[in-house]
Design a protein around this motif. Structure first.
Motif, PDB file in Angstrom:
ATOM      1  N   ASN A 195       0.816  -1.217   0.000  1.00 60.00           N
ATOM      2  CA  ASN A 195       0.000   0.000   0.000  1.00 60.00           C
ATOM      3  C   ASN A 195       0.848   1.265   0.000  1.00 60.00           C
ATOM      4  N   VAL A 196       2.161   1.112   0.201  1.00 62.07           N
ATOM      5  CA  VAL A 196       3.062   2.280   0.192  1.00 62.07           C
ATOM      6  C   VAL A 196       3.694   2.470  -1.186  1.00 62.07           C
ATOM      7  N   SER A 197       4.321   1.408  -1.692  1.00 64.75           N
ATOM      8  CA  SER A 197       5.077   1.536  -2.941  1.00 64.75           C
ATOM      9  C   SER A 197       4.565   0.643  -4.070  1.00 64.75           C
ATOM     10  N   GLY A 198       3.635  -0.241  -3.767  1.00 65.32           N
ATOM     11  CA  GLY A 198       3.188  -1.195  -4.771  1.00 65.32           C
ATOM     12  C   GLY A 198       3.986  -2.489  -4.709  1.00 65.32           C
ATOM     13  N   CYS A 199       5.021  -2.505  -3.877  1.00 61.95           N
ATOM     14  CA  CYS A 199       5.851  -3.698  -3.657  1.00 61.95           C
ATOM     15  C   CYS A 199       6.412  -4.258  -4.965  1.00 61.95           C
ATOM     16  N   HIS A 200       7.185  -3.440  -5.680  1.00 60.56           N
ATOM     17  CA  HIS A 200       7.860  -3.940  -6.882  1.00 60.56           C
ATOM     18  C   HIS A 200       9.037  -4.820  -6.465  1.00 60.56           C
ATOM     19  N   ILE A 201       9.882  -4.289  -5.569  1.00 56.02           N
ATOM     20  CA  ILE A 201      11.110  -4.898  -5.039  1.00 56.02           C
ATOM     21  C   ILE A 201      11.880  -5.705  -6.084  1.00 56.02           C
TER      22      ILE A 201
END
Length: 244
Positions: free
Chosen positions: A52-58
């Protein structure tokens, strides 16, 4: 400040992926099922914590997929990628501390085409390297295409993390015996860099494969997704026009 928070989230998420995924690869001697589940479940855990913060691409191969499909700006893309590489290096450094007294942990779960591909006296052949490159292109293509698809509609948002995690597990089941499965340049670079400090040089020599392959696979997935989406939009517009 908002972009900084996203960068921190991406850094932490990538760090966790490397610690858990590569860590399990080391302690289980790269057991295919255990390692595949470790990477997949790491994605699920991070998706529902930092998603919910970055979209969790990682993953530097996932971010260009979103940039090429215009789901994120190129400015955000470069910030995300930088944060992901930093997170991967930090994760590898933590693993170095954990396995500092274990010789089998010197490679830190780094990727290498010499796993089961053709080699000559421990040195991977050109054929092996090219096959490794192909494996990474194909697996990343599958992974990124699944991500773009499940993230294309809001109604899929509740299950997106699970679908992405399962897809990562799926590609690892095939790729681990071949290249160790990267589909993520940062995940490969962090361990390869620290492994080099331990005198293990093969992963850093082959790092170009685990950067070029995933990026090429991601680009192909984005291009195909754009093509399929544009066809769908044309069909919807034609249906609306005919109904008037």
């Amino acid at each position: 400040m908002e972009l900084f928070k996203k960068a921190v989230a991406e850094c932490i998420g990538t760090m966790v992926l490397v610690i858990v995924g590569c860590g399990v690869a080391v302690v289980t001697n790269a057991n295919v099922v255990a390692t595949a589940l470790a990477f997949g479940l790491s994605i699920v855990a991070m998706a529902y914590s930092i998603g919910n913060v970055s979209g969790c691409h990682i993953n530097p191969a996932v971010s260009p997929g979103f940039a090429l499909t215009k789901k994120m700006s190129w400015k955000d893309f470069f910030v995300y990628v930088a944060a992901q590489f930093v997170g991967a290096i930090i994760g590898a450094l933590i693993l170095e501390l954990v396995f500092i007294n274990i010789d089998s942990g010197n490679a830190l779960g780094a990727n290498s085409c010499s796993t089961l591909l053709p080699n000559d006296g421990g040195t991977t052949t050109v054929a092996g390297l090219m096959l490794g490159l192909l494996v990474e292109v194909v697996l990343t293509f599958i992974f990124v295409l699944a991500i773009l698809g499940v993230c294309s509609k809001k109604e899929f948002s509740n299950v997106a993390g699970i679908v992405i995690g399962l897809t990562l597990t799926l590609v690892h089941l095939l790729g681990i015996p071949l290249t160790g499965t990267s589909v993520n340049p940062a995940r490969s670079f962090g361990p390869a860099l620290i492994a080099m400090m331990n005198g293990v040089y093969e992963p850093i020599k082959e790092i170009w494969i685990f950067i070029v392959g995933p990026l090429a696979g991601a680009a192909l997935a984005a291009l195909l997704f754009n093509f399929l989406s544009s066809k769908k939009e044309i069909k919807e517009e034609a249906t609306l026009t005919s109904s008037k």
